[in-house]
Motif scaffolding. Structure first.
Motif, PDB file in Angstrom:
ATOM      1  N   ARG A   1       3.647   5.761  -5.825  1.00  0.00           N
ATOM      2  CA  ARG A   1       3.471   5.824  -7.281  1.00  0.00           C
ATOM      3  C   ARG A   1       2.450   6.891  -7.661  1.00  0.00           C
ATOM      4  NH1 ARG A   1       4.232   0.256  -7.032  1.00  0.00           N
ATOM      5  NH2 ARG A   1       2.034  -0.171  -6.767  1.00  0.00           N
ATOM      6  N   ASP A   2       1.430   7.061  -6.823  1.00  0.00           N
ATOM      7  CA  ASP A   2       0.320   7.945  -7.158  1.00  0.00           C
ATOM      8  C   ASP A   2       0.481   9.384  -6.683  1.00  0.00           C
ATOM      9  OD1 ASP A   2      -0.871   5.726  -8.286  1.00  0.00           O
ATOM     10  OD2 ASP A   2      -2.204   5.354  -6.589  1.00  0.00           O
ATOM     11  N   HIS A   3       1.491   9.666  -5.843  1.00  0.00           N
ATOM     12  CA  HIS A   3       1.633  11.002  -5.261  1.00  0.00           C
ATOM     13  C   HIS A   3       3.085  11.471  -5.319  1.00  0.00           C
ATOM     14  CE1 HIS A   3      -2.085   9.371  -3.573  1.00  0.00           C
ATOM     15  NE2 HIS A   3      -2.485  10.619  -3.558  1.00  0.00           N
ATOM     16  N   ASP A   4       3.256  12.786  -5.254  1.00  0.00           N
ATOM     17  CA  ASP A   4       4.593  13.371  -5.274  1.00  0.00           C
ATOM     18  C   ASP A   4       5.142  13.628  -3.879  1.00  0.00           C
ATOM     19  OD1 ASP A   4       4.603  13.407  -8.062  1.00  0.00           O
ATOM     20  OD2 ASP A   4       3.567  15.340  -8.103  1.00  0.00           O
TER      21      ASP A   4
ATOM     22  N   VAL B   1       4.391  12.339   0.209  1.00  0.00           N
ATOM     23  CA  VAL B   1       3.654  11.445   1.108  1.00  0.00           C
ATOM     24  C   VAL B   1       4.206  11.632   2.516  1.00  0.00           C
ATOM     25  CG1 VAL B   1       3.129   9.041   1.702  1.00  0.00           C
ATOM     26  CG2 VAL B   1       3.181   9.753  -0.694  1.00  0.00           C
TER      27      VAL B   1
ATOM     28  N   GLN C   1       2.148   1.892  -3.468  1.00  0.00           N
ATOM     29  CA  GLN C   1       1.079   2.418  -4.320  1.00  0.00           C
ATOM     30  C   GLN C   1       0.887   3.908  -4.055  1.00  0.00           C
ATOM     31  OE1 GLN C   1      -0.520   0.751  -6.809  1.00  0.00           O
ATOM     32  NE2 GLN C   1      -1.335   2.752  -7.336  1.00  0.00           N
ATOM     33  N   LEU C   2       0.926   4.311  -2.791  1.00  0.00           N
ATOM     34  CA  LEU C   2       0.842   5.733  -2.455  1.00  0.00           C
ATOM     35  C   LEU C   2       1.958   6.525  -3.123  1.00  0.00           C
ATOM     36  CD1 LEU C   2      -0.004   5.907   1.353  1.00  0.00           C
ATOM     37  CD2 LEU C   2      -1.327   6.868  -0.530  1.00  0.00           C
TER      38      LEU C   2
ATOM     39  N   ASP D   1       0.825  -1.199   0.000  1.00  0.00           N
ATOM     40  CA  ASP D   1       0.000   0.000   0.000  1.00  0.00           C
ATOM     41  C   ASP D   1       0.864   1.255   0.000  1.00  0.00           C
ATOM     42  OD1 ASP D   1      -2.235  -1.639   0.142  1.00  0.00           O
ATOM     43  OD2 ASP D   1      -2.420  -1.441   2.319  1.00  0.00           O
TER      44      ASP D   1
ATOM     45  N   ARG E   1       9.096  13.230  -4.261  1.00  0.00           N
ATOM     46  CA  ARG E   1       9.581  12.735  -5.558  1.00  0.00           C
ATOM     47  C   ARG E   1      10.726  13.625  -6.042  1.00  0.00           C
ATOM     48  NH1 ARG E   1       7.158   9.195  -8.727  1.00  0.00           N
ATOM     49  NH2 ARG E   1       5.143   9.505  -7.710  1.00  0.00           N
TER      50      ARG E   1
END
Length: 95
Positions: free
Chosen positions: A11-14, A16, A8-9, A5, A63
């Motif tokens: 990958r989907d956000h810049d 976290v 996945q966070l 999980d 990121r």
């Protein structure tokens, strides 16, 4: 939250942010590094909470393609760990 999980966070956000990481002062941060991300950590300063368990700790992943020059400042108080970060957006970021 399971390990998959978290990825996945990322990958989907810049950016976290994580709380209650329970990272102690002697934790090996190399195991937490993720390719393509910078990591800022505020480790727990208390061994046990008033409920008898380890508590505290904060972390922020950013990121590296989008941001550079992350400068974290961790503020420790009696009750909380707080992390402030300063970021510069990369000039090549057109999204």
């Amino acid at each position: 939250m399971e390990g998959g999980d978290v990825f996945q966070l990322l990958r989907d956000h810049d950016i976290v942010g994580l709380s209650e990481t329970w990272l102690r002062q002697d934790a090996d941060l190399q195991a937490l590094m993720v390719p393509g991300f910078s990591l800022a950590v505020g480790r727990t300063t208390r061994k046990r909470s008033r409920h008898g368990r380890i508590s505290g700790g904060v972390a922020v992943y950013t990121r590296t393609k989008k941001f550079r020059g992350m400068r974290p400042q961790v503020i420790y108080s009696e009750l909380d760990n707080v992390i402030w970060i300063s970021l510069q957006i990369t000039s090549s970021n057109s999204e």
